[in-house]
Design an enzyme around this catalytic site. Structure first.
Site, PDB file in Angstrom:
ATOM      1  N   HIS A  80       0.833  -1.198   0.000  1.00  0.00           N
ATOM      2  CA  HIS A  80       0.000   0.000   0.000  1.00  0.00           C
ATOM      3  C   HIS A  80       0.871   1.252   0.000  1.00  0.00           C
ATOM      4  O   HIS A  80       1.627   1.498   0.937  1.00  0.00           O
ATOM      5  CB  HIS A  80      -0.918   0.008   1.220  1.00  0.00           C
ATOM      6  CG  HIS A  80      -1.886  -1.134   1.257  1.00  0.00           C
ATOM      7  ND1 HIS A  80      -1.689  -2.257   2.025  1.00  0.00           N
ATOM      8  CD2 HIS A  80      -3.045  -1.325   0.601  1.00  0.00           C
ATOM      9  CE1 HIS A  80      -2.699  -3.086   1.853  1.00  0.00           C
ATOM     10  NE2 HIS A  80      -3.535  -2.550   0.997  1.00  0.00           N
ATOM     11  N   HIS A 122      -5.081  -5.737  -6.099  1.00  0.00           N
ATOM     12  CA  HIS A 122      -4.884  -6.988  -5.383  1.00  0.00           C
ATOM     13  C   HIS A 122      -6.215  -7.494  -4.839  1.00  0.00           C
ATOM     14  O   HIS A 122      -7.224  -6.786  -4.828  1.00  0.00           O
ATOM     15  CB  HIS A 122      -3.838  -6.851  -4.272  1.00  0.00           C
ATOM     16  CG  HIS A 122      -4.132  -5.781  -3.275  1.00  0.00           C
ATOM     17  ND1 HIS A 122      -3.886  -4.448  -3.519  1.00  0.00           N
ATOM     18  CD2 HIS A 122      -4.650  -5.831  -2.030  1.00  0.00           C
ATOM     19  CE1 HIS A 122      -4.213  -3.727  -2.470  1.00  0.00           C
ATOM     20  NE2 HIS A 122      -4.705  -4.543  -1.537  1.00  0.00           N
ATOM     21  N   HIS A 169      -7.380  -9.761   3.398  1.00  0.00           N
ATOM     22  CA  HIS A 169      -6.788 -10.304   2.179  1.00  0.00           C
ATOM     23  C   HIS A 169      -6.579 -11.803   2.345  1.00  0.00           C
ATOM     24  O   HIS A 169      -5.845 -12.217   3.249  1.00  0.00           O
ATOM     25  CB  HIS A 169      -5.431  -9.649   1.904  1.00  0.00           C
ATOM     26  CG  HIS A 169      -5.460  -8.152   1.883  1.00  0.00           C
ATOM     27  ND1 HIS A 169      -5.309  -7.389   3.030  1.00  0.00           N
ATOM     28  CD2 HIS A 169      -5.632  -7.281   0.863  1.00  0.00           C
ATOM     29  CE1 HIS A 169      -5.381  -6.114   2.709  1.00  0.00           C
ATOM     30  NE2 HIS A 169      -5.576  -6.013   1.405  1.00  0.00           N
ATOM     31  N   GLU A 188      -9.213 -10.890  13.554  1.00  0.00           N
ATOM     32  CA  GLU A 188      -9.455  -9.485  13.866  1.00  0.00           C
ATOM     33  C   GLU A 188     -10.516  -9.292  14.940  1.00  0.00           C
ATOM     34  O   GLU A 188     -10.405  -8.401  15.781  1.00  0.00           O
ATOM     35  CB  GLU A 188      -9.881  -8.731  12.603  1.00  0.00           C
ATOM     36  CG  GLU A 188      -8.786  -8.586  11.572  1.00  0.00           C
ATOM     37  CD  GLU A 188      -9.181  -7.649  10.440  1.00  0.00           C
ATOM     38  OE1 GLU A 188     -10.219  -6.955  10.567  1.00  0.00           O
ATOM     39  OE2 GLU A 188      -8.461  -7.609   9.439  1.00  0.00           O
ATOM     40  N   TYR A 220     -12.755  -1.301  -6.124  1.00  0.00           N
ATOM     41  CA  TYR A 220     -12.693   0.134  -5.888  1.00  0.00           C
ATOM     42  C   TYR A 220     -11.238   0.586  -5.797  1.00  0.00           C
ATOM     43  O   TYR A 220     -10.320  -0.202  -5.595  1.00  0.00           O
ATOM     44  CB  TYR A 220     -13.430   0.506  -4.588  1.00  0.00           C
ATOM     45  CG  TYR A 220     -12.663   0.126  -3.345  1.00  0.00           C
ATOM     46  CD1 TYR A 220     -11.898   1.061  -2.654  1.00  0.00           C
ATOM     47  CD2 TYR A 220     -12.652  -1.195  -2.894  1.00  0.00           C
ATOM     48  CE1 TYR A 220     -11.157   0.709  -1.538  1.00  0.00           C
ATOM     49  CE2 TYR A 220     -11.928  -1.554  -1.777  1.00  0.00           C
ATOM     50  CZ  TYR A 220     -11.180  -0.605  -1.111  1.00  0.00           C
ATOM     51  OH  TYR A 220     -10.431  -0.957  -0.019  1.00  0.00           O
ATOM     52  N   GLU A 278      -5.775   2.511  -1.557  1.00  0.00           N
ATOM     53  CA  GLU A 278      -6.297   1.150  -1.603  1.00  0.00           C
ATOM     54  C   GLU A 278      -6.786   0.896  -3.023  1.00  0.00           C
ATOM     55  O   GLU A 278      -7.454   1.756  -3.618  1.00  0.00           O
ATOM     56  CB  GLU A 278      -7.455   0.957  -0.616  1.00  0.00           C
ATOM     57  CG  GLU A 278      -7.034   0.708   0.811  1.00  0.00           C
ATOM     58  CD  GLU A 278      -6.559  -0.714   1.066  1.00  0.00           C
ATOM     59  OE1 GLU A 278      -6.237  -1.422   0.088  1.00  0.00           O
ATOM     60  OE2 GLU A 278      -6.485  -1.104   2.238  1.00  0.00           O
ATOM     61  N   GLU A 314      -8.369  -2.444  -4.900  1.00  0.00           N
ATOM     62  CA  GLU A 314      -8.710  -3.835  -4.641  1.00  0.00           C
ATOM     63  C   GLU A 314      -9.882  -4.314  -5.485  1.00  0.00           C
ATOM     64  O   GLU A 314     -10.826  -3.563  -5.742  1.00  0.00           O
ATOM     65  CB  GLU A 314      -9.092  -4.015  -3.161  1.00  0.00           C
ATOM     66  CG  GLU A 314      -7.981  -3.664  -2.197  1.00  0.00           C
ATOM     67  CD  GLU A 314      -8.401  -3.775  -0.745  1.00  0.00           C
ATOM     68  OE1 GLU A 314      -7.514  -3.951   0.113  1.00  0.00           O
ATOM     69  OE2 GLU A 314      -9.612  -3.680  -0.456  1.00  0.00           O
ATOM     70  N   TRP A 336     -15.027   2.636   0.746  1.00  0.00           N
ATOM     71  CA  TRP A 336     -15.508   1.373   0.191  1.00  0.00           C
ATOM     72  C   TRP A 336     -16.817   0.947   0.854  1.00  0.00           C
ATOM     73  O   TRP A 336     -17.703   0.403   0.196  1.00  0.00           O
ATOM     74  CB  TRP A 336     -14.457   0.276   0.301  1.00  0.00           C
ATOM     75  CG  TRP A 336     -14.025  -0.059   1.701  1.00  0.00           C
ATOM     76  CD1 TRP A 336     -14.593  -0.949   2.559  1.00  0.00           C
ATOM     77  CD2 TRP A 336     -12.918   0.513   2.402  1.00  0.00           C
ATOM     78  NE1 TRP A 336     -13.921  -0.975   3.753  1.00  0.00           N
ATOM     79  CE2 TRP A 336     -12.886  -0.088   3.685  1.00  0.00           C
ATOM     80  CE3 TRP A 336     -11.949   1.462   2.072  1.00  0.00           C
ATOM     81  CZ2 TRP A 336     -11.911   0.242   4.644  1.00  0.00           C
ATOM     82  CZ3 TRP A 336     -10.996   1.790   3.025  1.00  0.00           C
ATOM     83  CH2 TRP A 336     -10.980   1.185   4.286  1.00  0.00           C
TER      84      TRP A 336
END
Length: 201
Positions: free
Chosen positions: A30, A37, A74, A92, A109, A118, A120, A165
């Site tokens: 990033h 990705h 990811h 998380e 986005y 970002e 992705e 996002w």
């Protein structure tokens, strides 16, 4: 390739059609010109129909401190996509997921904050849980359970400040995500689709 949870965390790099073209260390991927990705966004509900919202940890490189959907992450190189979602949500938030379904298989986005981008292909999933959150403080600052209808209304009318996002995803999601049928996994980007050999006939 690094095994999930061991050594350096890596992400899957993609071409514009969603095919895997390589891997990169997450720690360095990033920046101002982040390559496309593979990622995911998951919206987790309790059995009362409330959505779990999370505030990104203040130390995160991308979009620190913003409120967003339950979890983002990811899948690791070589890791089945849905397994990667379950793993990251567990890491998380400490949650075990039930009824995990893909709702927006081709969502993607690009967004920028303070010079960090970002970029992705980020399929959007929904799930339920019967467990209570246990937060990884390196990833999540705080969480809150809220009415989906109230949260969605605030995002759509612009009164609720969320990650870029999340705003786009809420606009694209069905009015009632829990009642929406899941999309077939073969609609995911090619890099996220199951290996045909792993699919039962």
């Amino acid at each position: 390739m690094s095994a999930p949870g061991h050594g350096r965390e890596q992400v899957v790099l993609l071409d514009e059609a969603g095919h895997a073209v390589g891997v990169a260390d997450k720690a360095g991927v990033h920046h101002a010109d982040t390559p496309l990705h593979l990622a995911f966004s998951c919206y987790v509900f309790d059995h009362a129909g409330r959505i779990l919202l999370s505030r990104r940890a203040l130390g995160k490189r991308t979009f620190p401190g913003l409120w967003t959907n339950s979890a983002c992450g990811h899948p690791a190189p070589g890791e089945p996509f849905l397994d990667g979602v379950r793993r990251r949500v567990r890491e998380e938030l400490g949650l075990e997921l039930d009824d995990l379904r893909v709702l927006l298989p081709s969502f993607g986005y690009r967004a920028e904050m303070q010079g960090v981008v970002e970029h992705e292909l980020c399929p959007v999933l929904v799930a339920t849980t019967a467990t209570e959150p246990r937060l990884d403080p390196d990833e999540v600052e705080e969480v809150a359970w809220e009415s989906w209808a109230d949260f969605r209304a605030g995002v759509l009318d612009g009164s609720r400040d969320v990650s870029p996002w999340c705003r786009l995803q809420v606009e694209a999601l069905p009015e009632d995500p829990l009642a929406a049928p899941g999309r077939p996994l073969d609609e995911l980007p090619p890099a996220a689709r199951p290996d045909p050999a792993q699919i039962s006939p």
